[in-house]
Design an enzyme around this catalytic site. Structure first.
Site, PDB file in Angstrom:
ATOM      1  N   LYS A  14      40.579  46.926  47.679  1.00 21.13           N
ATOM      2  CA  LYS A  14      42.147  46.738  47.384  1.00 21.13           C
ATOM      3  C   LYS A  14      42.392  47.551  46.825  1.00 21.13           C
ATOM      4  O   LYS A  14      43.775  47.391  46.669  1.00 21.13           O
ATOM      5  CB  LYS A  14      42.063  44.528  47.091  1.00 21.13           C
ATOM      6  N   ARG A  89      43.724  33.118  43.812  1.00 22.72           N
ATOM      7  CA  ARG A  89      42.679  33.312  44.165  1.00 22.72           C
ATOM      8  C   ARG A  89      42.571  31.845  44.225  1.00 22.72           C
ATOM      9  O   ARG A  89      40.888  31.588  44.573  1.00 22.72           O
ATOM     10  CB  ARG A  89      41.729  34.088  43.247  1.00 22.72           C
ATOM     11  N   ARG A 128      29.988  52.508  42.428  1.00 18.65           N
ATOM     12  CA  ARG A 128      31.505  52.393  40.835  1.00 18.65           C
ATOM     13  C   ARG A 128      30.999  52.146  40.042  1.00 18.65           C
ATOM     14  O   ARG A 128      31.019  53.001  38.164  1.00 18.65           O
ATOM     15  CB  ARG A 128      32.545  51.443  41.172  1.00 18.65           C
ATOM     16  N   ARG A 146      30.262  36.847  41.703  1.00 17.59           N
ATOM     17  CA  ARG A 146      31.257  37.791  41.976  1.00 17.59           C
ATOM     18  C   ARG A 146      32.116  36.925  43.956  1.00 17.59           C
ATOM     19  O   ARG A 146      32.623  36.331  44.012  1.00 17.59           O
ATOM     20  CB  ARG A 146      31.929  39.042  41.666  1.00 17.59           C
TER      21      ARG A 146
END
Ligand code: AP5
Length: 192
Positions: A14, A89, A128, A146
């Protein structure tokens, strides 16, 4: 105005695609994750509260993020349009966003949903985490939490926008450029 929601699980791309889309379409980027991390960096009471949830991979309460988006919309009265990244969300956030946009006499035009398999998501985020400094990227347990939070609470948001015929599903695997081309194609179809 052009208002886009870029949707997808953690690590689906995203943020990466948002940067390219706002440059191409001249939109204002609104990422609740970035807004929350700014609050954490500034050590505000909101940031301190949010960090407790984010470090566990849990969603921050609806009223906190809805308030942030409401302020961000107010702060950008001249924007040509908005790209919402990581928001909404939950269904409550979707309803609140619709109401906020209606107040501005505008609406969501397209809901772009990036689809990426779970092992690829975990691989991208762990990778990352080696350099990002994001505390929610360094621990595989938190990354999986998550993803579970996304499946349990967030994936239903797509059903909300399907009712209004606004959803386009995009394969989020492949090169960044290939995925960008697919996203632009969907947007341009709606614009024409
Ligand atoms: P947020 O900051 O929104 O993070 P996220 O949804 O978990 O997503 P990420 O930013 O980690 O991933 P992304 O999809 O943007 O992918 P990216 O482009 O970065 O939220 C963090 C937390 O804040 C939440 O857990 C929650 O606690 C809270 N929060 C935020 N919004 C909230 C809300 N509305 N309500 C409640 N709580 C909220 O890419 C990831 C990696 O993959 C990068 O390293 C990138 O270089 C790489 N990559 C990208 N594309 C590709 C590709 N095509 N191939 C290979 N690698 C790629």
């Amino acid at each position: 105005m052009l208002n886009i929601i870029l949707f997808g699980p953690p690590g689906s791309g995203k943020g990466t695609q948002s940067e390219k889309l706002i440059a191409k379409y001249g939109l204002k980027h609104l990422s609740t994750g970035d807004l929350l991390r700014n609050e954490i960096a500034a050590k505000t009471p909101l940031g301190i509260e949010a960090k407790n949830f984010m470090d566990k991979g849990q969603l921050v309460p609806d009223e906190v993020v809805i308030g942030m988006i409401s302020s961000a919309l107010e702060a950008n009265p001249l924007a040509k349009g908005f790209l919402f990244d990581g928001f909404p969300r939950t269904e409550a956030q979707s309803i609140a966003l619709d109401n906020l946009l209606q107040f501005k006499h505008t609406q969501i035009d397209i809901f772009l949903s990036l689809e990426v398999n779970e092992e690829e998501l975990v691989k991208r985020l762990l990778n990352r985490g080696l350099t990002s400094g994001r505390s929610d990227d360094t621990n595989e347990e938190v990354i999986r939490a998550r993803i579970i939070e996304y499946e349990n609470k967030t994936s239903v948001v797509a059903d909300y926008y399907k009712k209004f015929n606004k959803v386009a599903a995009i394969k989020g695997e492949g090169s960044v450029e290939e995925i960008f081309a697919l996203l632009c194609n969907e947007i341009d179809k709606r614009l024409s």
